[in-house]
Design a protein around this motif. Structure first.
Motif, PDB file in Angstrom:
ATOM      1  N   HIS A  54       0.842  -1.193   0.000  1.00  0.00           N
ATOM      2  CA  HIS A  54       0.000   0.000   0.000  1.00  0.00           C
ATOM      3  C   HIS A  54       0.879   1.246   0.000  1.00  0.00           C
ATOM      4  CE1 HIS A  54      -4.165  -1.403   0.439  1.00  0.00           C
ATOM      5  NE2 HIS A  54      -3.655  -2.419   1.096  1.00  0.00           N
ATOM      6  N   ALA A  55       0.263   2.371  -0.302  1.00  0.00           N
ATOM      7  CA  ALA A  55       0.997   3.644  -0.317  1.00  0.00           C
ATOM      8  C   ALA A  55       1.472   4.018   1.078  1.00  0.00           C
ATOM      9  CB  ALA A  55       0.118   4.745  -0.891  1.00  0.00           C
ATOM     10  N   THR A  56       0.682   3.663   2.107  1.00  0.00           N
ATOM     11  CA  THR A  56       1.058   3.914   3.495  1.00  0.00           C
ATOM     12  C   THR A  56       0.716   2.695   4.341  1.00  0.00           C
ATOM     13  OG1 THR A  56      -1.080   4.823   4.182  1.00  0.00           O
ATOM     14  CG2 THR A  56       0.520   6.368   3.232  1.00  0.00           C
ATOM     15  N   THR A  57       1.373   2.603   5.490  1.00  0.00           N
ATOM     16  CA  THR A  57       1.089   1.496   6.410  1.00  0.00           C
ATOM     17  C   THR A  57      -0.348   1.574   6.902  1.00  0.00           C
ATOM     18  OG1 THR A  57       3.397   1.604   7.116  1.00  0.00           O
ATOM     19  CG2 THR A  57       1.924   0.281   8.467  1.00  0.00           C
ATOM     20  N   TYR A  58      -0.831   2.791   7.137  1.00  0.00           N
ATOM     21  CA  TYR A  58      -2.192   2.961   7.630  1.00  0.00           C
ATOM     22  C   TYR A  58      -3.224   2.401   6.659  1.00  0.00           C
ATOM     23  CZ  TYR A  58      -6.498   5.285   9.103  1.00  0.00           C
ATOM     24  OH  TYR A  58      -7.783   5.545   9.493  1.00  0.00           O
ATOM     25  N   LEU A  59      -3.016   2.596   5.357  1.00  0.00           N
ATOM     26  CA  LEU A  59      -3.956   2.044   4.372  1.00  0.00           C
ATOM     27  C   LEU A  59      -3.949   0.518   4.420  1.00  0.00           C
ATOM     28  CD1 LEU A  59      -3.375   4.409   1.303  1.00  0.00           C
ATOM     29  CD2 LEU A  59      -5.352   4.337   2.855  1.00  0.00           C
ATOM     30  N   GLY A  60      -2.775  -0.056   4.670  1.00  0.00           N
ATOM     31  CA  GLY A  60      -2.692  -1.502   4.826  1.00  0.00           C
ATOM     32  C   GLY A  60      -3.446  -1.967   6.056  1.00  0.00           C
ATOM     33  N   ARG A 100       6.797   3.564  16.429  1.00  0.00           N
ATOM     34  CA  ARG A 100       7.131   4.978  16.335  1.00  0.00           C
ATOM     35  C   ARG A 100       8.593   5.071  15.892  1.00  0.00           C
ATOM     36  NH1 ARG A 100       7.061   6.024  21.631  1.00  0.00           N
ATOM     37  NH2 ARG A 100       5.162   7.205  21.926  1.00  0.00           N
ATOM     38  N   ARG A 101       8.802   5.406  14.621  1.00  0.00           N
ATOM     39  CA  ARG A 101      10.158   5.554  14.116  1.00  0.00           C
ATOM     40  C   ARG A 101      10.129   6.411  12.865  1.00  0.00           C
ATOM     41  NH1 ARG A 101      11.624  -0.688  12.600  1.00  0.00           N
ATOM     42  NH2 ARG A 101       9.665  -1.323  11.648  1.00  0.00           N
ATOM     43  N   LYS A 102      11.304   6.776  12.392  1.00  0.00           N
ATOM     44  CA  LYS A 102      11.385   7.743  11.301  1.00  0.00           C
ATOM     45  C   LYS A 102      10.679   7.259  10.039  1.00  0.00           C
ATOM     46  CE  LYS A 102      15.664   9.950  12.838  1.00  0.00           C
ATOM     47  NZ  LYS A 102      17.087  10.221  12.520  1.00  0.00           N
ATOM     48  N   ARG A 103      10.722   5.963   9.804  1.00  0.00           N
ATOM     49  CA  ARG A 103      10.049   5.429   8.623  1.00  0.00           C
ATOM     50  C   ARG A 103       8.893   4.543   9.041  1.00  0.00           C
ATOM     51  NH1 ARG A 103      12.476   2.033   5.544  1.00  0.00           N
ATOM     52  NH2 ARG A 103      14.001   1.305   7.057  1.00  0.00           N
ATOM     53  N   GLY A 104       8.284   4.877  10.148  1.00  0.00           N
ATOM     54  CA  GLY A 104       7.234   4.030  10.695  1.00  0.00           C
ATOM     55  C   GLY A 104       5.830   4.497  10.381  1.00  0.00           C
ATOM     56  N   PHE A 105       4.927   4.148  11.275  1.00  0.00           N
ATOM     57  CA  PHE A 105       3.492   4.315  11.041  1.00  0.00           C
ATOM     58  C   PHE A 105       3.085   5.766  10.837  1.00  0.00           C
ATOM     59  CE2 PHE A 105      -1.014   4.170  12.373  1.00  0.00           C
ATOM     60  CZ  PHE A 105      -1.451   3.166  11.526  1.00  0.00           C
ATOM     61  N   PHE A 106       3.738   6.682  11.558  1.00  0.00           N
ATOM     62  CA  PHE A 106       3.332   8.078  11.498  1.00  0.00           C
ATOM     63  C   PHE A 106       4.225   8.919  10.583  1.00  0.00           C
ATOM     64  CE2 PHE A 106       1.892   6.643  15.744  1.00  0.00           C
ATOM     65  CZ  PHE A 106       0.535   6.826  15.551  1.00  0.00           C
ATOM     66  N   THR A 107       4.924   8.281   9.664  1.00  0.00           N
ATOM     67  CA  THR A 107       5.905   8.978   8.828  1.00  0.00           C
ATOM     68  C   THR A 107       5.333  10.225   8.165  1.00  0.00           C
ATOM     69  OG1 THR A 107       7.084   6.929   8.350  1.00  0.00           O
ATOM     70  CG2 THR A 107       7.455   8.767   6.867  1.00  0.00           C
ATOM     71  N   SER A 108       4.245  10.081   7.440  1.00  0.00           N
ATOM     72  CA  SER A 108       3.707  11.203   6.681  1.00  0.00           C
ATOM     73  C   SER A 108       3.114  12.278   7.575  1.00  0.00           C
ATOM     74  CB  SER A 108       2.631  10.709   5.700  1.00  0.00           C
ATOM     75  OG  SER A 108       1.557  10.123   6.402  1.00  0.00           O
ATOM     76  N   LEU A 109       2.934  11.958   8.852  1.00  0.00           N
ATOM     77  CA  LEU A 109       2.317  12.898   9.785  1.00  0.00           C
ATOM     78  C   LEU A 109       3.329  13.476  10.759  1.00  0.00           C
ATOM     79  CD1 LEU A 109      -0.613  10.486  10.695  1.00  0.00           C
ATOM     80  CD2 LEU A 109      -0.528  12.073   8.791  1.00  0.00           C
ATOM     81  N   TRP A 110       4.595  13.153  10.565  1.00  0.00           N
ATOM     82  CA  TRP A 110       5.602  13.394  11.598  1.00  0.00           C
ATOM     83  C   TRP A 110       5.846  14.864  11.896  1.00  0.00           C
ATOM     84  CZ3 TRP A 110       7.067   9.376  14.404  1.00  0.00           C
ATOM     85  CH2 TRP A 110       8.086   9.552  15.329  1.00  0.00           C
ATOM     86  N   GLU A 111       5.706  15.731  10.904  1.00  0.00           N
ATOM     87  CA  GLU A 111       6.097  17.128  11.085  1.00  0.00           C
ATOM     88  C   GLU A 111       5.096  17.945  11.893  1.00  0.00           C
ATOM     89  OE1 GLU A 111       9.068  18.234  10.396  1.00  0.00           O
ATOM     90  OE2 GLU A 111       9.505  16.215   9.730  1.00  0.00           O
ATOM     91  N   LYS A 112       3.908  17.435  12.086  1.00  0.00           N
ATOM     92  CA  LYS A 112       2.926  18.193  12.867  1.00  0.00           C
ATOM     93  C   LYS A 112       2.486  17.363  14.060  1.00  0.00           C
ATOM     94  CE  LYS A 112      -0.560  16.603   9.585  1.00  0.00           C
ATOM     95  NZ  LYS A 112      -1.649  16.965   8.673  1.00  0.00           N
ATOM     96  N   ASN A 113       1.997  18.039  15.080  1.00  0.00           N
ATOM     97  CA  ASN A 113       1.617  17.342  16.301  1.00  0.00           C
ATOM     98  C   ASN A 113       0.212  16.751  16.218  1.00  0.00           C
ATOM     99  OD1 ASN A 113       4.044  17.888  17.679  1.00  0.00           O
ATOM    100  ND2 ASN A 113       3.345  19.933  18.165  1.00  0.00           N
ATOM    101  N   THR A 114      -0.695  17.480  15.589  1.00  0.00           N
ATOM    102  CA  THR A 114      -2.065  16.979  15.493  1.00  0.00           C
ATOM    103  C   THR A 114      -2.178  15.936  14.383  1.00  0.00           C
ATOM    104  OG1 THR A 114      -2.643  18.783  13.976  1.00  0.00           O
ATOM    105  CG2 THR A 114      -3.060  19.138  16.320  1.00  0.00           C
ATOM    106  N   ILE A 115      -3.170  15.055  14.519  1.00  0.00           N
ATOM    107  CA  ILE A 115      -3.430  14.043  13.492  1.00  0.00           C
ATOM    108  C   ILE A 115      -4.919  14.069  13.166  1.00  0.00           C
ATOM    109  CG2 ILE A 115      -3.493  11.570  12.961  1.00  0.00           C
ATOM    110  CD1 ILE A 115      -1.025  11.197  14.596  1.00  0.00           C
ATOM    111  N   MET A 116      -5.243  14.287  11.896  1.00  0.00           N
ATOM    112  CA  MET A 116      -6.628  14.330  11.460  1.00  0.00           C
ATOM    113  C   MET A 116      -7.205  12.919  11.387  1.00  0.00           C
ATOM    114  SD  MET A 116      -6.972  17.603  10.955  1.00  0.00           S
ATOM    115  CE  MET A 116      -8.448  17.775   9.950  1.00  0.00           C
ATOM    116  N   LYS A 117      -8.494  12.799  11.638  1.00  0.00           N
ATOM    117  CA  LYS A 117      -9.135  11.492  11.528  1.00  0.00           C
ATOM    118  C   LYS A 117      -9.118  10.976  10.090  1.00  0.00           C
ATOM    119  CE  LYS A 117     -12.130  11.359  15.545  1.00  0.00           C
ATOM    120  NZ  LYS A 117     -13.508  11.234  16.040  1.00  0.00           N
ATOM    121  N   SER A 118      -9.045  11.890   9.128  1.00  0.00           N
ATOM    122  CA  SER A 118      -8.974  11.467   7.730  1.00  0.00           C
ATOM    123  C   SER A 118      -7.636  10.797   7.431  1.00  0.00           C
ATOM    124  CB  SER A 118      -9.168  12.673   6.803  1.00  0.00           C
ATOM    125  OG  SER A 118      -8.164  13.654   7.044  1.00  0.00           O
ATOM    126  N   GLU A 119      -6.624  11.044   8.287  1.00  0.00           N
ATOM    127  CA  GLU A 119      -5.294  10.472   8.088  1.00  0.00           C
ATOM    128  C   GLU A 119      -5.082   9.230   8.939  1.00  0.00           C
ATOM    129  OE1 GLU A 119      -3.410  14.100   9.276  1.00  0.00           O
ATOM    130  OE2 GLU A 119      -2.802  14.577   7.235  1.00  0.00           O
TER     131      GLU A 119
END
Length: 265
Positions: free
Chosen positions: A208-214, A231-250
């Motif tokens: 998948h494009a992201t782990t979350y989609l899988g 939780r790691r640099k190339r882990g589950f939250f990779t695409s969300l890493w730069e911001k603290n909040t996480i949208m439910k759409s993500e």
């Protein structure tokens, strides 16, 4: 596990998360530290006692939250900190040795856009302490099936699996591995750590494009009681890493999520 930290905010439902933590701690013979962070800048003269007054007010608030739960004989201690949230967490961890943080996401309300708010998001992304995210109102119970999802099977230290192994042993849980091949994956990512293989019942490989989609693809079919991610640099939250909040759409989950830390990956 010996010490569990429960950050307490201003939510009127804080006692529900604490009750879940108490039930968990009772099962695993842990003690609990409830924590509230406040920020009072250093001032001179007659205002120097403000910090002391705010700290006392914070402690009273924590006592009120504690009074709302059935402690089941679990030892609950109070910890307050004046300053930055992450600095406070690190200082308390250095002093006490925190094995697990238990917190709630931003909201379960389908109208609420955020899964993790600024505070919970910072804790998840800016610390190395294993964290259990518990949906608000979720009732504590055994984790019979655990879905463990990752984009790389490489683990430099087996110790990062300790919380997962402890939970599996206690509940005799079935651990199902989900290896999600993301774009640009390396062949070494497909070599799953033997310690992870040893505790698993089965492994599924998907792309998948992201782990979350899988994960989304398999949450419904497997219906696990617990989702475990890294939780790691190339882990589950990779695409969300730069911001603290996480949208439910993500990202969002209706079950508890155990976040394990992998350093220097």
């Amino acid at each position: 596990m010996k010490n569990i930290l429960v950050p307490i905010g201003t939510s009127p439902d804080s006692h529900e998360t604490l009750q879940y933590a108490v039930n968990f701690a009772s099962d695993f013979s842990c003690r609990i530290y409830v924590m509230e962070v406040f920020s009072v800048p250093a001032v001179a003269g007659s205002l120097t006692n403000i910090e002391e007054k705010v700290a006392e007010s914070s402690k009273e608030h924590l006592k009120e939250v504690i009074a709302k739960v059935d402690n089941k004989g679990v030892e609950i201690k109070i910890a307050t900190y004046n300053g930055d949230l992450i600095s406070g967490l690190k200082e308390i961890d250095n002093e006490l040795g925190i094995d697990l943080i238990i917190l709630a996401p931003r909201s379960n309300d389908i109208k609420e856009e955020l899964y993790l708010g600024n505070t919970s998001g910072r804790i998840i992304k800016r610390t190395d302490i294993p964290t259990l995210i518990v949906p608000k109102g979720y009732q504590y119970g055994p984790y019979k099936t655990i879905l463990t999802a990752f984009a790389s099977g490489v683990l430099k230290k087996k110790k990062v699996l300790d919380p997962l192994i402890t939970i599996k042993k206690h509940f005799n849980s079935g651990v199902n591995l989900l290896l999600v091949k993301n774009p640009g994956y390396k062949e070494t990512d497909l070599k799953v750590n033997t310690a992870l293989m040893d505790i698993s019942s089965q492994m599924t490989i998907t792309e998948h494009a992201t782990t979350y989609l899988g994960v989304l693809e398999h949450l419904q079919s497997q219906q696990p009681d617990l989702l475990c991610v890294f939780r790691r640099k190339r882990g589950f939250f990779t695409s969300l890493w730069e911001k603290n909040t996480i949208m439910k759409s993500e990202f969002s989950a209706r079950i508890p999520v155990l976040v394990l830390s992998v350093k220097k990956d």
